[in-house]
Design an enzyme around this catalytic site. Structure first.
Site, PDB file in Angstrom:
ATOM      1  N   ASP A  22       0.813  -1.234   0.000  1.00  0.00           N
ATOM      2  CA  ASP A  22       0.000   0.000   0.000  1.00  0.00           C
ATOM      3  C   ASP A  22       0.841   1.277   0.000  1.00  0.00           C
ATOM      4  O   ASP A  22       0.306   2.365   0.212  1.00  0.00           O
ATOM      5  CB  ASP A  22      -0.912   0.001   1.233  1.00  0.00           C
ATOM      6  CG  ASP A  22      -2.129  -0.898   1.048  1.00  0.00           C
ATOM      7  OD1 ASP A  22      -2.917  -0.627   0.122  1.00  0.00           O
ATOM      8  OD2 ASP A  22      -2.278  -1.862   1.815  1.00  0.00           O
ATOM      9  N   ARG A  24       1.218  -1.807   7.139  1.00  0.00           N
ATOM     10  CA  ARG A  24       1.568  -0.496   6.603  1.00  0.00           C
ATOM     11  C   ARG A  24       2.552   0.279   7.488  1.00  0.00           C
ATOM     12  O   ARG A  24       3.010   1.349   7.116  1.00  0.00           O
ATOM     13  CB  ARG A  24       0.294   0.321   6.367  1.00  0.00           C
ATOM     14  CG  ARG A  24      -0.672  -0.365   5.376  1.00  0.00           C
ATOM     15  CD  ARG A  24      -1.628   0.605   4.755  1.00  0.00           C
ATOM     16  NE  ARG A  24      -0.913   1.677   4.093  1.00  0.00           N
ATOM     17  CZ  ARG A  24      -1.483   2.775   3.614  1.00  0.00           C
ATOM     18  NH1 ARG A  24      -2.779   2.937   3.720  1.00  0.00           N
ATOM     19  NH2 ARG A  24      -0.767   3.715   3.026  1.00  0.00           N
ATOM     20  N   ARG A  45      -9.086   2.347  11.411  1.00  0.00           N
ATOM     21  CA  ARG A  45      -7.631   2.550  11.401  1.00  0.00           C
ATOM     22  C   ARG A  45      -7.142   3.545  12.459  1.00  0.00           C
ATOM     23  O   ARG A  45      -5.985   3.486  12.858  1.00  0.00           O
ATOM     24  CB  ARG A  45      -7.198   3.057  10.024  1.00  0.00           C
ATOM     25  CG  ARG A  45      -7.485   2.110   8.866  1.00  0.00           C
ATOM     26  CD  ARG A  45      -6.549   0.921   8.879  1.00  0.00           C
ATOM     27  NE  ARG A  45      -6.868  -0.028   7.824  1.00  0.00           N
ATOM     28  CZ  ARG A  45      -6.453   0.089   6.569  1.00  0.00           C
ATOM     29  NH1 ARG A  45      -5.708   1.115   6.212  1.00  0.00           N
ATOM     30  NH2 ARG A  45      -6.789  -0.815   5.682  1.00  0.00           N
ATOM     31  N   HIS A  49     -11.798   5.618   5.383  1.00  0.00           N
ATOM     32  CA  HIS A  49     -11.195   6.797   6.010  1.00  0.00           C
ATOM     33  C   HIS A  49     -12.188   7.962   6.065  1.00  0.00           C
ATOM     34  O   HIS A  49     -13.113   8.035   5.239  1.00  0.00           O
ATOM     35  CB  HIS A  49      -9.970   7.254   5.207  1.00  0.00           C
ATOM     36  CG  HIS A  49      -8.771   6.356   5.338  1.00  0.00           C
ATOM     37  ND1 HIS A  49      -8.014   5.953   4.271  1.00  0.00           N
ATOM     38  CD2 HIS A  49      -8.192   5.794   6.445  1.00  0.00           C
ATOM     39  CE1 HIS A  49      -7.015   5.178   4.700  1.00  0.00           C
ATOM     40  NE2 HIS A  49      -7.111   5.061   6.006  1.00  0.00           N
ATOM     41  N   CYS A 106      -5.049  10.020  -1.327  1.00  0.00           N
ATOM     42  CA  CYS A 106      -4.072   9.065  -0.755  1.00  0.00           C
ATOM     43  C   CYS A 106      -2.727   9.068  -1.451  1.00  0.00           C
ATOM     44  O   CYS A 106      -1.718   8.707  -0.860  1.00  0.00           O
ATOM     45  CB  CYS A 106      -4.600   7.640  -0.839  1.00  0.00           C
ATOM     46  SG  CYS A 106      -6.340   7.449  -0.766  1.00  0.00           S
TER      47      CYS A 106
HETATM   48  N1  GLY Z   1      -5.529  -0.326   0.580  1.00  0.00           N
HETATM   49  C1  GLY Z   1      -5.516   0.876   1.276  1.00  0.00           C
HETATM   50  C2  GLY Z   1      -5.539   0.647   2.733  1.00  0.00           C
HETATM   51  O1  GLY Z   1      -6.216  -0.282   3.151  1.00  0.00           O
HETATM   52  O2  GLY Z   1      -4.918   1.317   3.495  1.00  0.00           O
END
Ligand code: GLY
Length: 268
Positions: A62, A87, A133, A163, A261
């Site tokens: 990502d 990430r 997140r 998001h 993004c």
């Molecule tokens: N694929 C973008 C994310 O899940 O952060």
């Protein structure tokens, strides 16, 4: 006068293994993703944004979505702690890239998790989505970092999307584009609101290009970059008088990304 820069990172060859939360997995055409990313960078440059490009991170699927790794304010940078474990390793190389641009570097730390996609700054207000997140601990840490500089951090509950900036972004200092099904519009009652077309729930994510840091009296220095596949919402934005440019980001949308993004905007 400070000029607008964008940090971007080339598409990872591993993008097919990206995180997905609210959409199903579809085949991603990596060659097309590269072409679209090049066009995205070209569009930013055509809008007079100074683009800094980092090389791809082969092992981080990502990592093209640089926005999630850092928050850039005029006074400081805040390195995030992304909510998805896969990430977290994206942050180090972004910090290295930004250390030359901001003297103060703050960090979100455990148990906080924060994706930049959940952070919408409008002037001195910083809205943060309470998402899958980004959590309350991170919001409190962010508030402690930003309050001394006069920012107000506002936690915003949300649902059904990845998001906060999937649900709402700013067209200007006084107007937002919003999907009322994904976020409570009352949190944005101080702004004029344009709703996305009902048939285009993912259309709320757009990049506001404000070429000067102080934008309120410089409308000729402003433009909007949005995905090409939301024609009904595009009509609504144009009708409201905004200068609009579109880019095809179909392969990034399959990776649950969009236009914000793929860059981090900052002034130098
Ligand atoms: N694929 C973008 C994310 O899940 O952060």
């Amino acid at each position: 006068m400070p000029t607008l820069h964008a940090l971007c990172r080339a598409v990872s060859p591993a993008m097919l293994d990206c995180e997905l939360s609210f959409i199903g997995r579809e085949p991603i055409d990596l060659a097309l993703a590269n072409t679209q990313h090049n066009a995205y960078v070209k569009a930013l440059r055509a809008l007079n944004v100074e683009v800094v490009e980092l090389p791809a991170e082969a092992a981080l699927p990502d990592s093209v979505f640089v926005e999630d790794t850092v928050l850039l304010f005029d006074e400081l940078a805040v390195m995030t702690r992304p909510g998805a474990q896969s990430r977290r390793a994206e942050v180090a190389s972004i910090e290295a890239a930004f250390s030359a641009h901001r003297e103060i570097i703050a960090r979100i730390f455990e148990p906080g998790t924060l994706d930049g996609g959940d952070v919408l700054q409008i002037g001195k207000r910083v809205f943060v989505g309470l998402s899958q997140r980004s959590n309350q601990a991170a919001i409190e840490q962010l508030s402690a970092c930003l309050t001394p500089f006069g920012y107000q951090v506002i936690a915003v509950p949300m649902q059904d999307c990845l998001h906060l900036k999937s649900a709402v972004t700013a067209l200007s200092d006084d107007t937002v584009l919003i999907n009322p099904d994904w976020v409570d519009v009352d949190y944005f009652k101080d702004y004029q609101q344009i709703y996305v077309a009902k048939s285009e729930p993912h259309a709320a994510n757009l990049v506001r290009i404000a070429l000067t840091a102080s934008t309120s009296s410089a409308s000729d220095m402003e433009s909007i970059l949005m995905p090409a596949n939301f024609p009904e919402t595009e009509v609504l934005i144009r009708a409201a008088g905004f200068a609009l440019h579109t880019v095809d980001v179909s392969e990034f949308q399959k990776a649950e990304g969009a236009v914000t993004c793929c860059s981090v905007l900052f002034y130098v």
